[in-house]
Design a protein around this motif. Sequence first.
Motif, mmCIF file in Angstrom:
data_model
loop_
_atom_site.group_PDB
_atom_site.id
_atom_site.type_symbol
_atom_site.label_atom_id
_atom_site.label_comp_id
_atom_site.label_asym_id
_atom_site.label_seq_id
_atom_site.Cartn_x
_atom_site.Cartn_y
_atom_site.Cartn_z
ATOM 1 N N LEU A 95 0.833 -1.209 0.000
ATOM 2 C CA LEU A 95 0.000 0.000 0.000
ATOM 3 C C LEU A 95 0.868 1.259 0.000
ATOM 4 N N MET A 96 1.983 1.210 0.713
ATOM 5 C CA MET A 96 2.906 2.343 0.704
ATOM 6 C C MET A 96 3.445 2.581 -0.705
ATOM 7 N N GLY A 97 3.719 1.501 -1.433
ATOM 8 C CA GLY A 97 4.207 1.630 -2.806
ATOM 9 C C GLY A 97 3.176 2.280 -3.716
ATOM 10 N N ILE A 98 1.920 1.893 -3.554
ATOM 11 C CA ILE A 98 0.838 2.508 -4.338
ATOM 12 C C ILE A 98 0.833 4.018 -4.125
ATOM 13 N N ASP A 99 1.060 4.432 -2.884
ATOM 14 C CA ASP A 99 1.074 5.856 -2.543
ATOM 15 C C ASP A 99 2.345 6.541 -3.055
ATOM 16 N N LEU A 175 6.486 0.935 -16.231
ATOM 17 C CA LEU A 175 7.156 -0.357 -16.092
ATOM 18 C C LEU A 175 7.864 -0.461 -14.748
ATOM 19 N N MET A 176 8.562 0.576 -14.372
ATOM 20 C CA MET A 176 9.297 0.583 -13.102
ATOM 21 C C MET A 176 8.328 0.454 -11.922
ATOM 22 N N VAL A 177 7.254 1.244 -11.958
ATOM 23 C CA VAL A 177 6.288 1.267 -10.859
ATOM 24 C C VAL A 177 5.656 -0.106 -10.650
ATOM 25 N N TRP A 178 5.105 -0.673 -11.720
ATOM 26 C CA TRP A 178 4.365 -1.928 -11.561
ATOM 27 C C TRP A 178 5.281 -3.124 -11.343
ATOM 28 N N THR A 179 6.494 -3.075 -11.883
ATOM 29 C CA THR A 179 7.458 -4.142 -11.575
ATOM 30 C C THR A 179 7.738 -4.175 -10.081
ATOM 31 N N GLU A 180 7.908 -3.001 -9.487
ATOM 32 C CA GLU A 180 8.177 -2.924 -8.048
ATOM 33 C C GLU A 180 6.968 -3.354 -7.237
#
Length: 207
Positions: A95-99, A175-180
Motif C-alpha cells: 500500500l505504501m508503494g501505491i502511494d 514499467l518501473m512502478v508496476w514491476t516494483e
Amino acid sequence: MKGKKDYNYFEAFVDLSKFSLKSAEILNKTLREFDIKKLEEKIREMHNIEHSADIAKHDMLNRLVKEFLPPIEREDITSLSQKIDDVTDAIEDVLMGIDIFNVQSIRPEILKFTEMIVDCCKSMDVALAEFQNFKKSKRLHSEVVEINRLEEEGDALYISGVRNLYKTTKDPIELMVWTEIFRRLEKCCDACEDVANDIENIVMKNS
C-alpha cells in the motif's frame, strides 16, 4: 492483556496473525474499491494495524526474557513472532508503494494477487491456531502445505503479471512502478511461506 501467569505464547502467535490477516483484507478492499482520495485514510488505518502488531510482538518478547520455562525454545518463539510480523510489514509495503509511486488506477491482475494474499493469511491463521496442539492436530500439516501451494501460485502470478506488463506497456516509469509493486506482492507470499517453514521446523524439533 493477558496476565503473566496465564500468558499463552501459542495464542499470542494467533493474535499476531490476526493483524496480518486484517492488513491483507484492507489491502484487497482498498485496491478493489480504489479511490485516490481515500488512500491516505487507508494508509493510516494500515499503519495503525502494523503499529499494534509491533506492540504485541514486543510484549511477547519482553515476557520471554523473564520466562523461566517457555513451551518451545526461546529462539523459535523469537523467530516465529518476527516472521509473522514480517507478513504484516510486507502487506503494508504494498500500500505504501501505491502511494509513493502515485498510482492512479489498479491493474486488474493485481486484484488476483491481493485476493490470494488474503487466502494465504487465512491459511497462516488456521495453521497457527492448530500449532498449539501440533502433536494431535490433523489439520496443521494440510494448512502448511496450502501456504506452500499459494506461495507457488504467487510466483506464477508474479511471472505472468510482469511478463504481461512488458508486453503491453512501453512507458518506462509505468514499467518501473508496476514491476516494483509486483515484487512487493510476491514478497507477501514469501513472508507467509517463511512462517509455514518455521512452524514445520519447530514441529520437527519437538516431535
